[in-house]
Design a protein around this motif. Structure first.
Motif, PDB file in Angstrom:
ATOM      1  N   ALA A   1       0.737  -8.961   0.405  1.00 51.81           N
ATOM      2  CA  ALA A   1       1.370  -9.165   1.698  1.00 51.81           C
ATOM      3  C   ALA A   1       0.370  -8.896   2.817  1.00 51.81           C
ATOM      4  CB  ALA A   1       2.568  -8.215   1.828  1.00 51.81           C
ATOM      5  N   HIS A   2       0.777  -9.188   4.038  1.00 51.04           N
ATOM      6  CA  HIS A   2      -0.040  -8.823   5.200  1.00 51.04           C
ATOM      7  C   HIS A   2       0.172  -7.330   5.445  1.00 51.04           C
ATOM      8  CE1 HIS A   2      -0.125 -13.178   5.634  1.00 51.04           C
ATOM      9  NE2 HIS A   2      -1.137 -13.018   6.464  1.00 51.04           N
ATOM     10  N   LEU A   3      -0.526  -6.564   4.622  1.00 48.33           N
ATOM     11  CA  LEU A   3      -0.354  -5.124   4.538  1.00 48.33           C
ATOM     12  C   LEU A   3      -1.723  -4.461   4.629  1.00 48.33           C
ATOM     13  CD1 LEU A   3       1.645  -2.730   3.808  1.00 48.33           C
ATOM     14  CD2 LEU A   3       1.089  -3.203   1.421  1.00 48.33           C
TER      15      LEU A   3
ATOM     16  N   VAL B   1      -8.466   0.545  -1.635  1.00 48.15           N
ATOM     17  CA  VAL B   1      -7.984  -0.661  -2.301  1.00 48.15           C
ATOM     18  C   VAL B   1      -7.019  -0.268  -3.410  1.00 48.15           C
ATOM     19  CG1 VAL B   1      -8.617  -2.719  -3.611  1.00 48.15           C
ATOM     20  CG2 VAL B   1     -10.150  -1.853  -1.837  1.00 48.15           C
ATOM     21  N   HIS B   2      -5.886  -0.954  -3.444  1.00 46.17           N
ATOM     22  CA  HIS B   2      -4.901  -0.720  -4.507  1.00 46.17           C
ATOM     23  C   HIS B   2      -4.650  -2.045  -5.235  1.00 46.17           C
ATOM     24  CE1 HIS B   2      -1.499   1.178  -6.569  1.00 46.17           C
ATOM     25  NE2 HIS B   2      -0.895   0.019  -6.415  1.00 46.17           N
TER      26      HIS B   2
ATOM     27  N   ARG C   1       6.690  -0.968   0.216  1.00 52.78           N
ATOM     28  CA  ARG C   1       7.361   0.330   0.232  1.00 52.78           C
ATOM     29  C   ARG C   1       6.364   1.489   0.099  1.00 52.78           C
ATOM     30  NH1 ARG C   1      12.920   0.191  -0.235  1.00 52.78           N
ATOM     31  NH2 ARG C   1      13.807  -1.856  -0.773  1.00 52.78           N
ATOM     32  N   GLN C   2       5.184   1.212  -0.451  1.00 57.42           N
ATOM     33  CA  GLN C   2       4.174   2.261  -0.574  1.00 57.42           C
ATOM     34  C   GLN C   2       3.606   2.651   0.792  1.00 57.42           C
ATOM     35  OE1 GLN C   2       1.211   1.027  -3.490  1.00 57.42           O
ATOM     36  NE2 GLN C   2       2.806   0.258  -4.844  1.00 57.42           N
ATOM     37  N   SER C   3       3.530   1.680   1.710  1.00 53.93           N
ATOM     38  CA  SER C   3       2.997   1.945   3.062  1.00 53.93           C
ATOM     39  C   SER C   3       3.715   1.050   4.066  1.00 53.93           C
ATOM     40  CB  SER C   3       1.487   1.672   3.112  1.00 53.93           C
ATOM     41  OG  SER C   3       0.790   2.436   2.174  1.00 53.93           O
TER      42      SER C   3
END
Length: 301
Positions: free
Chosen positions: A124-126, A244-245, A274-276
């Protein structure tokens, strides 16, 4: 003065401003982003209202105060992403990648490469995706799906910056789709952010945070035709730079039903957001369009 000349002058001025910003120390630039994002929140323009509406829809269990806090945080992170991206575009790739302080899940890419299996990286744009492209390009040969920005004057700037990092740009045209498959056939990595609205007849409605969202089907086609490994990724903004994840998709990639595949795809995107959640680009109107029997989402903003 002609309109064409005006646009040329605007572009040159903008380019000059970008060059100056790229020379500002990274931490100080982030501070400017924090100030700009805070001001944007208090101005309460349309993008802020869209962010708030999206958060209300996606997290109905959250209190009003928590929604408001996330709206403000999202404005700040969006502004920081914007100024960071300028820094990324106008600095050497080697300097950019030094800002990556940790990598979680690198083994998944290494394992796929050891098997000679192509990879589709989605997300996503995350966090900061522009910085992330530099890291991916230095890790594995890659290409990315590319859509021309709304401001055509920005197109050569973004192209040059991404190509400098070693990323092959692939437009979303019929010829571009052929190139996508070619990238995977030669065992390389293809990058596509799947929280974007696809073109007409290129998607299906599938649940995304409780509501139907028009979701692209090209990822299903890419993965199944090339036998690629699908992985989710993002670059989280942390104190000294980025983390990086990476994680592999946890659903049946051979699923033939487009809606079922898109539903699982969106579930993985949700998990990463949901993580960030404060670092997601909530100002994007993800729920436009809606199915014919659903009311519009962004009216009266």
């Amino acid at each position: 003065m002609t309109e064409s000349l005006k646009n040329t002058l605007k572009t040159r001025v903008l380019y000059g401003v970008f060059l100056v910003m790229a020379r500002i120390p990274f931490s100080l630039l982030r501070g400017f982003g924090w100030i700009a994002g805070s001001l944007a929140y208090y101005v309460n323009g349309r993008s802020v209202k869209v962010s708030r509406r999206n958060l209300e829809l996606c997290f109905p269990e959250y209190s009003a105060s928590r929604i408001e806090k996330l709206t403000r945080q999202s404005c700040i992170h969006s502004a920081q992403c914007a100024v960071e991206s300028i820094w990324v575009w106008f600095n050497p790739s080697e300097k950019v990648t030094r800002r990556f302080v940790a990598v979680e899940g690198l083994k998944y890419i290494q394992q796929a490469k050891a098997k000679g299996q192509p990879i589709v990286l989605t997300g996503a744009h995350l966090g900061n995706w522009e910085a992330l492209l530099n890291w991916v390009a230095r890790t594995t040969p890659c290409a990315i799906a590319y859509k021309q920005p709304k401001n055509p004057e920005m197109d050569p700037v973004i192209r040059k910056a991404r190509e400098k990092a070693g990323v092959e740009m692939v437009p979303g045209t019929r010829e571009g789709v052929k190139t996508m498959f070619n990238v995977l056939e030669r065992g390389d990595t293809f990058i596509i952010l799947s929280d974007q609205k696809p073109g007409k007849k290129s998607g299906v409605f599938a649940p995304f945070f409780h509501r139907p969202a028009y979701t692209m089907t090209i990822i299903q086609k890419l993965v199944q035709k090339s036998n690629a490994q699908l992985m989710y990724f993002y670059a989280k903004r942390v104190k000294e730079g980025f983390l990086v994840h990476i994680e592999p998709a946890q659903f049946d990639l051979s699923e033939k039903d487009p809606v079922a595949f898109a539903t699982s795809l969106n579930r993985g995107i949700e998990s990463q957001i949901r993580q960030s959640p404060e670092q997601f680009e909530w100002s994007y109107r993800r729920y436009r369009p809606q199915p014919d029997d659903e009311p519009p989402v962004y009216e009266n903003l």
